[in-house]
Scaffold this motif. Structure first.
Motif, mmCIF file in Angstrom:
data_model
loop_
_atom_site.group_PDB
_atom_site.id
_atom_site.type_symbol
_atom_site.label_atom_id
_atom_site.label_comp_id
_atom_site.label_asym_id
_atom_site.label_seq_id
_atom_site.Cartn_x
_atom_site.Cartn_y
_atom_site.Cartn_z
ATOM 1 N N ARG A 1 0.849 -1.196 0.000
ATOM 2 C CA ARG A 1 0.000 0.000 0.000
ATOM 3 C C ARG A 1 0.883 1.244 0.000
ATOM 4 N NH1 ARG A 1 -4.923 -2.290 -1.041
ATOM 5 N NH2 ARG A 1 -5.615 -3.662 0.633
ATOM 6 N N MET B 1 -3.765 -3.625 9.173
ATOM 7 C CA MET B 1 -3.710 -4.563 8.055
ATOM 8 C C MET B 1 -3.824 -3.835 6.726
ATOM 9 S SD MET B 1 -5.803 -8.036 7.323
ATOM 10 C CE MET B 1 -6.780 -8.059 8.732
ATOM 11 N N SER B 2 -4.726 -2.853 6.655
ATOM 12 C CA SER B 2 -4.995 -2.251 5.343
ATOM 13 C C SER B 2 -3.831 -1.439 4.779
ATOM 14 C CB SER B 2 -6.243 -1.372 5.351
ATOM 15 O OG SER B 2 -6.817 -1.248 6.576
ATOM 16 N N ARG C 1 -1.767 -10.627 8.852
ATOM 17 C CA ARG C 1 -2.909 -11.272 8.166
ATOM 18 C C ARG C 1 -3.191 -12.646 8.773
ATOM 19 N NH1 ARG C 1 -1.822 -7.520 5.205
ATOM 20 N NH2 ARG C 1 -3.214 -6.676 3.612
ATOM 21 N N MET D 1 -10.325 -2.639 12.034
ATOM 22 C CA MET D 1 -11.567 -3.431 12.029
ATOM 23 C C MET D 1 -12.783 -2.507 12.181
ATOM 24 S SD MET D 1 -10.981 -6.855 12.226
ATOM 25 C CE MET D 1 -9.467 -7.746 12.128
ATOM 26 N N ALA E 1 -13.082 -0.640 8.854
ATOM 27 C CA ALA E 1 -13.388 -1.501 7.704
ATOM 28 C C ALA E 1 -14.709 -2.243 7.853
ATOM 29 C CB ALA E 1 -12.257 -2.519 7.505
ATOM 30 N N GLY E 2 -15.131 -2.463 9.096
ATOM 31 C CA GLY E 2 -16.281 -3.342 9.286
ATOM 32 C C GLY E 2 -17.634 -2.649 9.377
ATOM 33 N N THR F 1 -19.013 -0.404 5.772
ATOM 34 C CA THR F 1 -19.106 -1.354 4.652
ATOM 35 C C THR F 1 -20.401 -2.164 4.753
ATOM 36 O OG1 THR F 1 -17.698 -2.747 6.015
ATOM 37 C CG2 THR F 1 -16.656 -1.699 4.128
ATOM 38 N N VAL G 1 -23.841 -1.890 2.323
ATOM 39 C CA VAL G 1 -24.355 -3.026 1.539
ATOM 40 C C VAL G 1 -25.845 -3.246 1.860
ATOM 41 C CG1 VAL G 1 -24.211 -5.533 1.214
ATOM 42 C CG2 VAL G 1 -22.127 -4.183 1.291
ATOM 43 N N VAL H 1 -18.882 -1.022 -2.123
ATOM 44 C CA VAL H 1 -18.625 -0.063 -1.040
ATOM 45 C C VAL H 1 -17.279 0.647 -1.180
ATOM 46 C CG1 VAL H 1 -20.098 -1.038 0.747
ATOM 47 C CG2 VAL H 1 -17.791 -1.891 0.479
ATOM 48 N N LEU I 1 -11.376 0.273 -4.521
ATOM 49 C CA LEU I 1 -10.691 -0.556 -3.518
ATOM 50 C C LEU I 1 -9.760 0.320 -2.667
ATOM 51 C CD1 LEU I 1 -9.870 -3.861 -5.476
ATOM 52 C CD2 LEU I 1 -11.930 -3.260 -4.234
ATOM 53 N N ILE I 2 -8.800 -0.298 -2.005
ATOM 54 C CA ILE I 2 -7.799 0.490 -1.274
ATOM 55 C C ILE I 2 -6.591 0.596 -2.214
ATOM 56 C CG2 ILE I 2 -6.393 0.633 0.826
ATOM 57 C CD1 ILE I 2 -8.371 -1.313 2.171
ATOM 58 N N ARG J 1 -3.114 0.469 -4.094
ATOM 59 C CA ARG J 1 -1.940 -0.386 -3.956
ATOM 60 C C ARG J 1 -0.711 0.354 -4.458
ATOM 61 N NH1 ARG J 1 -3.719 -5.907 -3.711
ATOM 62 N NH2 ARG J 1 -5.900 -5.648 -3.152
HETATM 63 C C1 HEM Z 1 -20.273 -6.403 3.548
HETATM 64 C C2 HEM Z 1 -19.246 -6.022 4.268
HETATM 65 C C3 HEM Z 1 -17.875 -5.716 3.732
HETATM 66 C C4 HEM Z 1 -17.469 -5.358 2.479
HETATM 67 C C5 HEM Z 1 -18.333 -5.180 1.239
HETATM 68 C C6 HEM Z 1 -16.035 -5.185 2.526
HETATM 69 C C7 HEM Z 1 -15.258 -4.809 1.439
HETATM 70 C C8 HEM Z 1 -13.894 -4.621 1.477
HETATM 71 C C9 HEM Z 1 -13.083 -4.168 0.359
HETATM 72 C C10 HEM Z 1 -13.609 -3.873 -1.048
HETATM 73 C C11 HEM Z 1 -11.811 -4.087 0.782
HETATM 74 C C12 HEM Z 1 -10.599 -3.632 -0.037
HETATM 75 C C13 HEM Z 1 -9.881 -4.809 -0.638
HETATM 76 C C14 HEM Z 1 -8.699 -4.394 -1.484
HETATM 77 O O1 HEM Z 1 -8.364 -3.221 -1.624
HETATM 78 O O2 HEM Z 1 -8.069 -5.317 -2.027
HETATM 79 C C15 HEM Z 1 -11.783 -4.509 2.179
HETATM 80 C C16 HEM Z 1 -10.657 -4.592 2.958
HETATM 81 C C17 HEM Z 1 -10.668 -4.915 4.292
HETATM 82 N N1 HEM Z 1 -11.757 -5.274 5.061
HETATM 83 FE FE1 HEM Z 1 -13.671 -5.444 4.411
HETATM 84 N N2 HEM Z 1 -15.598 -5.440 3.796
HETATM 85 C C18 HEM Z 1 -16.685 -5.761 4.568
HETATM 86 C C19 HEM Z 1 -16.697 -6.089 5.921
HETATM 87 C C20 HEM Z 1 -15.578 -6.147 6.709
HETATM 88 C C21 HEM Z 1 -15.579 -6.503 8.122
HETATM 89 C C22 HEM Z 1 -16.830 -6.869 8.936
HETATM 90 C C23 HEM Z 1 -14.288 -6.423 8.547
HETATM 91 C C24 HEM Z 1 -13.690 -6.679 9.907
HETATM 92 C C25 HEM Z 1 -14.306 -6.980 11.001
HETATM 93 C C26 HEM Z 1 -13.479 -6.034 7.403
HETATM 94 C C27 HEM Z 1 -12.112 -5.860 7.428
HETATM 95 C C28 HEM Z 1 -11.337 -5.515 6.341
HETATM 96 C C29 HEM Z 1 -9.898 -5.308 6.414
HETATM 97 C C30 HEM Z 1 -9.022 -5.476 7.659
HETATM 98 C C31 HEM Z 1 -9.475 -4.929 5.121
HETATM 99 C C32 HEM Z 1 -8.042 -4.656 4.656
HETATM 100 C C33 HEM Z 1 -7.508 -5.969 4.112
HETATM 101 C C34 HEM Z 1 -6.213 -5.872 3.368
HETATM 102 O O3 HEM Z 1 -5.627 -4.790 3.229
HETATM 103 O O4 HEM Z 1 -5.760 -6.931 2.898
HETATM 104 N N3 HEM Z 1 -14.298 -5.889 6.314
HETATM 105 N N4 HEM Z 1 -13.064 -4.835 2.575
#
Ligand code: HEM
Length: 353
Positions: free
Chosen positions: A53, A69-70, A82, A225, A228-229, A232, A236, A292, A296-297, A299
């Motif tokens: 990132r 993490m992100s 991870r 968390m 991100a949680g 999102t 949805v 959402v 994305l995030i 890179r």
């Molecule tokens: C419907 C619910 C959710 C959607 C649609 C969603 C969607 C996403 C998307 C699109 C990304 C970016 C991926 C990328 O850039 O490659 C992401 C990353 C992430 N999400 Fe979710 N998310 C949801 C729920 C959650 C929940 C509930 C948590 C934690 C409790 C969470 C934790 C994370 C984390 C930690 C990342 C960063 C992961 C990384 O950098 O590898 N997400 N999410």
């Protein structure tokens, strides 16, 4: 230049300049990817080159120097964190552990809607869904609802201030929460009520996943968390309800499926989900049209690479236009903007109403 909805502007530009574009965002070279074939090359074929990132200012302040993490840079810490989150925080066992809490909160939400309906009074469904998800997330992470510390309103207040001030406010709250958990840990004897308890045990054992964990790691991961949680999941649900209201025949089919799979005499349970295929399709379709994180995030490439003749220098920023991928005519047919498409063949076909 890109406007309030950059994913739309970039998608329009891609129609003229193609599925891979080079832009300069200030001094930063940026690659914008807008087709599933190209996305696969970046996210799968050459995933290691693009796993990192960029080091943006917001991530510095709000992730304790990229310890979440992100925004962690690719490397041993990236891998370990991870592994830790997958095995220790987001395992099936942990998700099951919070099932009674989720059920209780959902029941409360359904009762609220039922009583408003009985009184024929209006209710802001989006706001209620938002607080439902918020309450569940806070309890999973910290073991209490936000009304204890009012973290969200302080964060919103803090958003008008400088990033540095905001990070101080958040840090104060997280420190208090951790201190309380440290105090309670003496009586809990290794029992875990929430994610902070798990992180405290890992900090104490200090052998897990070859990573020395301290308070900053814990705070960074919890903040990740939280950010991100919550919005999102809420977004949805909001979009899915909006699409169902715009497509009453689809709504009727969802209701019929629920009636068949669950009946009218009890609340839907998580164990019912495998039986709810049509609902799953509707949610996926809603996520296709309204992702959402539309870009994305971001890179960042960790080395020079040439893909299909295009040279991409090290440290290029990569934006994957997820919003455009969901509308790609080659993947989704020419009426990709429509909520319902042939790809979701189902015995209960739902033509546009
Ligand atoms: C419907 C619910 C959710 C959607 C649609 C969603 C969607 C996403 C998307 C699109 C990304 C970016 C991926 C990328 O850039 O490659 C992401 C990353 C992430 N999400 Fe979710 N998310 C949801 C729920 C959650 C929940 C509930 C948590 C934690 C409790 C969470 C934790 C994370 C984390 C930690 C990342 C960063 C992961 C990384 O950098 O590898 N997400 N999410």
């Amino acid at each position: 230049m890109l406007g309030d909805l950059p994913h739309r502007t970039l998608s329009q530009l891609a129609q003229t300049y193609g599925p891979i574009m080079y832009l300069r965002l200030g001094l930063v070279p940026a690659i914008v990817v807008s087709s599933p074939e190209w996305a696969e090359l970046f996210l799968k074929t050459h995933d290691l080159v693009f796993a990192s990132r960029p080091n943006i200012m917001a991530s510095q302040y709000l992730s304790y120097g990229r310890k979440n993490m992100s925004f962690a840079p690719y490397g041993p810490y990236w891998r370990n964190i991870r592994k830790l989150c997958t095995l220790e925080l987001l395992s099936n066992l942990k998700i099951e552990m919070f099932k009674p809490m989720r059920r209780k909160e959902l029941l409360h939400y359904v009762e609220l809607i039922k009583s408003s309906a009985a009184r024929r009074s209006a209710i802001d469904i989006s706001a209620k869904v938002g607080s439902l998800i918020e309450d569940m997330t806070y309890q999973m992470l910290f073991g209490f609802k936000d009304d204890k510390f009012n973290l969200k309103s302080s964060m919103q207040e803090g958003l008008s201030r400088r990033m540095k001030d905001l990070s101080k406010i958040i840090d104060g709250f997280l420190e208090k929460i951790i201190d309380e958990h440290v105090r309670d840990a003496k009586t809990l004897q290794g029992q875990h009520r929430d994610f902070i308890d798990v992180m405290l045990s890992l900090m104490e054992s200090n052998e897990t996943h070859q990573e020395h964990l301290d308070r900053d790691n814990t705070k960074a991961i919890m903040l990740d968390m939280l950010a991100a949680g919550m919005d999102t999941s809420t977004t949805v649900i909001d979009w899915t309800i909006a699409e169902l209201l715009r497509h009453p025949r689809c709504l009727k089919l969802v209701q019929e499926e629920l009636e068949n799979a669950v009946g009218l005499n009890r609340m839907v349970e998580e164990k019912d989900l495998p039986k709810l295929d049509y609902l799953k399709m509707v949610i996926k379709e809603s996520m296709r049209l309204h992702p959402v994180a539309p870009l994305l995030i971001p890179r960042e490439s960790i080395e020079d690479i040439t893909i299909n003749g295009y040279f991409i220098p090290k440290k290029s920023r990569v934006l994957i236009n997820n919003w455009a991928l969901g509308r790609d005519p080659n993947s989704w047919s020419s009426n990709a903007e429509e909520f319902y498409r042939k790809v979701y063949q189902y015995q209960h076909r739902c033509p546009r109403t």
